[in-house]
Design an enzyme around this catalytic site. Structure first.
Site, PDB file in Angstrom:
ATOM      1  N   VAL A   1       4.855  11.306  -0.293  1.00 42.96           N
ATOM      2  CA  VAL A   1       4.487  11.450  -1.706  1.00 42.96           C
ATOM      3  C   VAL A   1       5.103  10.308  -2.512  1.00 42.96           C
ATOM      4  CG1 VAL A   1       4.567  12.922  -3.746  1.00 42.96           C
ATOM      5  CG2 VAL A   1       4.422  13.960  -1.478  1.00 42.96           C
TER       6      VAL A   1
ATOM      7  N   GLY B   1      -6.606  -4.804  -1.214  1.00 39.89           N
ATOM      8  CA  GLY B   1      -5.931  -3.975  -0.215  1.00 39.89           C
ATOM      9  C   GLY B   1      -5.292  -2.723  -0.781  1.00 39.89           C
TER      10      GLY B   1
ATOM     11  N   LYS C   1      -0.683  15.405  -2.211  1.00 41.01           N
ATOM     12  CA  LYS C   1       0.689  15.124  -2.656  1.00 41.01           C
ATOM     13  C   LYS C   1       1.214  16.219  -3.593  1.00 41.01           C
ATOM     14  CE  LYS C   1       0.073  10.140  -2.087  1.00 41.01           C
ATOM     15  NZ  LYS C   1      -0.393   8.899  -2.723  1.00 41.01           N
TER      16      LYS C   1
ATOM     17  N   GLY D   1       2.573   0.703  -0.389  1.00 41.48           N
ATOM     18  CA  GLY D   1       2.933  -0.646   0.038  1.00 41.48           C
ATOM     19  C   GLY D   1       3.989  -0.607   1.129  1.00 41.48           C
TER      20      GLY D   1
HETATM   21  P1  NAP Z   1      -2.149   1.536   9.214  1.00 35.08           P
HETATM   22  O1  NAP Z   1      -1.733   0.243   8.619  1.00 35.08           O
HETATM   23  O2  NAP Z   1      -3.580   1.786   9.427  1.00 35.08           O
HETATM   24  O3  NAP Z   1      -1.371   1.674  10.610  1.00 35.08           O
HETATM   25  C1  NAP Z   1      -1.620   2.713  11.519  1.00 35.08           C
HETATM   26  C2  NAP Z   1      -0.868   2.425  12.800  1.00 35.08           C
HETATM   27  O4  NAP Z   1      -0.998   3.537  13.660  1.00 35.08           O
HETATM   28  C3  NAP Z   1      -1.371   1.204  13.563  1.00 35.08           C
HETATM   29  O5  NAP Z   1      -0.290   0.526  14.138  1.00 35.08           O
HETATM   30  C4  NAP Z   1      -2.268   1.811  14.639  1.00 35.08           C
HETATM   31  O6  NAP Z   1      -2.269   1.049  15.834  1.00 35.08           O
HETATM   32  C5  NAP Z   1      -1.589   3.128  14.895  1.00 35.08           C
HETATM   33  N1  NAP Z   1      -2.515   4.177  15.305  1.00 35.08           N
HETATM   34  C6  NAP Z   1      -3.396   4.812  14.517  1.00 35.08           C
HETATM   35  N2  NAP Z   1      -4.074   5.723  15.232  1.00 35.08           N
HETATM   36  C7  NAP Z   1      -3.613   5.643  16.474  1.00 35.08           C
HETATM   37  C8  NAP Z   1      -3.914   6.313  17.693  1.00 35.08           C
HETATM   38  N3  NAP Z   1      -4.849   7.276  17.742  1.00 35.08           N
HETATM   39  N4  NAP Z   1      -3.226   5.994  18.803  1.00 35.08           N
HETATM   40  C9  NAP Z   1      -2.285   5.024  18.757  1.00 35.08           C
HETATM   41  N5  NAP Z   1      -1.941   4.361  17.648  1.00 35.08           N
HETATM   42  C10 NAP Z   1      -2.609   4.670  16.524  1.00 35.08           C
HETATM   43  O7  NAP Z   1      -1.587   2.758   8.343  1.00 35.08           O
HETATM   44  P2  NAP Z   1      -0.442   2.732   7.237  1.00 35.08           P
HETATM   45  O8  NAP Z   1      -0.996   2.194   5.956  1.00 35.08           O
HETATM   46  O9  NAP Z   1       0.777   2.131   7.808  1.00 35.08           O
HETATM   47  O10 NAP Z   1      -0.250   4.299   6.982  1.00 35.08           O
HETATM   48  C11 NAP Z   1       0.442   5.088   7.900  1.00 35.08           C
HETATM   49  C12 NAP Z   1       0.741   6.454   7.263  1.00 35.08           C
HETATM   50  O11 NAP Z   1       1.542   6.258   6.105  1.00 35.08           O
HETATM   51  C13 NAP Z   1      -0.490   7.212   6.773  1.00 35.08           C
HETATM   52  O12 NAP Z   1      -0.297   8.591   6.961  1.00 35.08           O
HETATM   53  C14 NAP Z   1      -0.540   6.905   5.283  1.00 35.08           C
HETATM   54  O13 NAP Z   1      -1.179   7.900   4.520  1.00 35.08           O
HETATM   55  C15 NAP Z   1       0.952   6.865   4.975  1.00 35.08           C
HETATM   56  N6  NAP Z   1       1.285   6.088   3.794  1.00 35.08           N
HETATM   57  C16 NAP Z   1       0.861   4.812   3.687  1.00 35.08           C
HETATM   58  C17 NAP Z   1       1.206   4.073   2.579  1.00 35.08           C
HETATM   59  C18 NAP Z   1       0.779   2.646   2.430  1.00 35.08           C
HETATM   60  O14 NAP Z   1       1.094   2.036   1.393  1.00 35.08           O
HETATM   61  N7  NAP Z   1       0.095   2.043   3.403  1.00 35.08           N
HETATM   62  C19 NAP Z   1       1.985   4.666   1.560  1.00 35.08           C
HETATM   63  C20 NAP Z   1       2.416   5.983   1.714  1.00 35.08           C
HETATM   64  C21 NAP Z   1       2.059   6.697   2.835  1.00 35.08           C
HETATM   65  P3  NAP Z   1      -2.823  -0.469  15.914  1.00 35.08           P
HETATM   66  O15 NAP Z   1      -1.831  -1.286  15.125  1.00 35.08           O
HETATM   67  O16 NAP Z   1      -2.859  -0.829  17.325  1.00 35.08           O
HETATM   68  O17 NAP Z   1      -4.163  -0.431  15.233  1.00 35.08           O
HETATM   69  N1  HSE Z   2      -3.825   5.430  -1.065  1.00 44.66           N
HETATM   70  C1  HSE Z   2      -2.568   5.814  -1.618  1.00 44.66           C
HETATM   71  C2  HSE Z   2      -2.488   5.364  -3.078  1.00 44.66           C
HETATM   72  C3  HSE Z   2      -1.450   5.210  -0.793  1.00 44.66           C
HETATM   73  O1  HSE Z   2      -3.359   4.614  -3.533  1.00 44.66           O
HETATM   74  O2  HSE Z   2      -1.565   5.787  -3.781  1.00 44.66           O
HETATM   75  C4  HSE Z   2      -0.141   5.920  -0.904  1.00 44.66           C
HETATM   76  O3  HSE Z   2      -0.184   7.230  -0.467  1.00 44.66           O
END
Ligand code: NAP
Ligand code: HSE
Length: 440
Positions: free
Chosen positions: A129, A184, A202, A310
């Site tokens: 969150v 992005g 959230k 981020g």
């Molecule tokens: P992402 O960049 O898409 O990364 C996902 C990672 O998980 C990649 O390394 C991918 O492998 C791996 N993966 C996904 N599915 C898989 C599977 N079935 N088997 C093996 N590996 C798998 O995602 P992210 O943005 O880091 O987000 C991750 C989590 O954090 C999510 O739940 C998201 O909601 C949460 N979150 C993200 C943010 C943000 O700012 N991005 C903020 C808050 C919360 P590969 O690298 O080989 O593709």
């Molecule tokens: N997609 C989400 C946002 C990322 O825009 O706030 C963080 O959870």
């Protein structure tokens, strides 16, 4: 003592997490005792920007969550499956969990926390969150001595970015969304952000912590921002408001309560675009920033502000959870004994969530009508017949030969307001009701 981490995912958040753990100098000394032992990814061929030994990578995520050497499984892969099954399997193998995955927690939190409590392991979710903003631990700890009335926030960065640019540049929704995707901020499929589901996940989590009971995600009212037009932003501005996507959880008033302290265990939990007075603490939270306003007794208002997404900010939250688990384990000589009540989620009952029809709030609405005598009077009378009191009603201008009428109500029951709208919609003079928004 070294604590071994199994990282499920090395994307945006996983990479940020590894970067912090691989550079522990100048951070808390506990981080020097943490080692990334295994990393699970989908593709072994993808170039990675962090310097981890190639032999610790695997595509066999089951092998990580069942590995006896792993102490903490950090799930930063996202999605529901296989994330849910892997978390449950890790718990069954005695691993503590850190996750950034609000979707899996809001939908499957009950079975995950039941399993964790039975196994005596922690499930920590600070990053799930509002990214880098510490809000989960404050709700579990420092703020929990208060009687919380309300948690209200801007918890989705993508929609806040879109609404801010619509407000400041007069840009249209579709154009700004395309920019948000290019930069992005928004996903390739932006529906969870723009339709409010990300914020609903959230606020369900925040409500559970603030009010000490589980919340069913399908009881959270959820409305996104796709229908917000430039006309509404401009009229809101003229009326002294900005439009924000708010996530709100509050104790619902007991009509028989004598004071605001005397409340029942019934909640409103909702996400919708809202007209906020420009002087409201959340009104100036702009761009991709998030903020959460907590109100309780005796603390009053507390606002937590920062980056809601981020790599770096989210990884900060993930690593803080890892550090908390390591601190507890270390204090217990490496083992988890009884779960620490300020870190575990031990409540089991469900809160009752009020239906949206029973909400009492102010409304803003915009009508397109034929320009003829008596229309405003007829609309006003219909609202009056449905017990809806109007604060203001004005004809603002013309659009495509139709009169544009904007009104703001006093506090009214949503069910009454909707019933009046349904009747007004049937009037021959009323061409369209393009927008209906709640007002804080
Ligand atoms: P992402 O960049 O898409 O990364 C996902 C990672 O998980 C990649 O390394 C991918 O492998 C791996 N993966 C996904 N599915 C898989 C599977 N079935 N088997 C093996 N590996 C798998 O995602 P992210 O943005 O880091 O987000 C991750 C989590 O954090 C999510 O739940 C998201 O909601 C949460 N979150 C993200 C943010 C943000 O700012 N991005 C903020 C808050 C919360 P590969 O690298 O080989 O593709
Ligand atoms: N997609 C989400 C946002 C990322 O825009 O706030 C963080 O959870």
């Amino acid at each position: 003592m070294t604590f071994k981490i199994g990282l499920l995912g090395l994307g945006t958040v996983g990479t940020g997490t590894a970067e912090i753990l691989l550079s522990p100098a100048m951070r808390h000394p506990l981080l020097q005792e943490v080692e990334i032992a295994r990393v699970g990814v989908r593709s072994l061929d993808k170039p990675r920007s962090v310097a981890l030994p190639s032999q610790i990578y695997t595509t066999d995520l089951d092998a990580i969550v069942t590995d006896p050497a792993i102490d903490v499984v950090v799930e930063v892969m996202g999605g529901i499956e296989p994330a849910r099954s892997l978390i449950l399997k890790a718990i069954a193998h005695g691993k503590h969990i850190v996750t950034a995955n609000k979707a899996v927690i809001s939908r499957h939190g009950s079975e995950i926390f039941d399993a964790a409590n039975a196994a005596g392991v922690y499930v920590m979710l600070e990053a799930a969150v509002a990214g880098g903003i510490p809000v989960i631990q404050p709700l579990k700890q420092s703020l929990s001595v208060n009687h919380i009335y309300q948690v209200m926030g801007i918890v989705n960065g993508t929609t806040n970015y879109i609404l801010t640019r619509m407000q400041t540049e007069g840009a249209d929704f579709d154009a700004v969304l395309a920019d948000a995707q290019r930069l992005g901020y928004a996903e390739a499929d932006p529906s969870a952000d723009v339709d409010g589901q990300d914020a609903a996940d959230k606020i369900a989590i925040l409500a559970a912590l603030a009010f000490g009971g589980r919340v069913k995600i399908d009881e959270v009212y959820c409305e996104g921002i796709r229908h917000i037009s430039q006309a509404d932003i401009a009229y809101a501005d003229r009326l002294g408001f900005v439009i924000k996507l708010l996530a709100i959880a509050r104790r619902d008033s007991d009509p028989s309560a004598q004071s605001t302290h005397d409340r029942v265990d019934q909640l409103q939990v909702r996400v919708h675009p809202t007209l906020l007075p420009k002087h409201h603490p959340l009104a100036n939270v702009n761009d991709v920033y998030n903020a959460i306003l907590v109100e309780g007794d005796p603390i009053g208002q507390v606002m937590l502000f920062g980056r809601g997404a981020g790599k770096g900010p989210t990884a900060s939250a993930v690593v803080s959870d890892i550090q908390n688990i390591v601190a507890i384990l270390k204090a217990n000589g490496g083992a988890s004994t009884t779960l620490h009540p300020l870190f575990a989620c031990i409540h089991e009952h469900y809160c009752t969530v009020s239906p949206i029809e029973s909400l009492v709030t102010r409304f803003y609405a915009r009508f397109l009508t034929r320009d003829m005598p008596g229309v405003i009077g007829r609309i006003g009378t219909c609202f009056g017949n449905h017990n809806v009191s109007l604060e203001s009603i004005v004809q603002i201008g013309f659009q495509d030969g139709l009169a544009e009428i904007v009104l703001v109500t006093h506090d009214v029951r949503e069910g009454d307001f909707r019933a009046a709208l349904e009747q007004i919609q049937s009037y021959d003079e009323v061409a369209e009701i393009p927008s209906v928004l709640r007002v804080v």
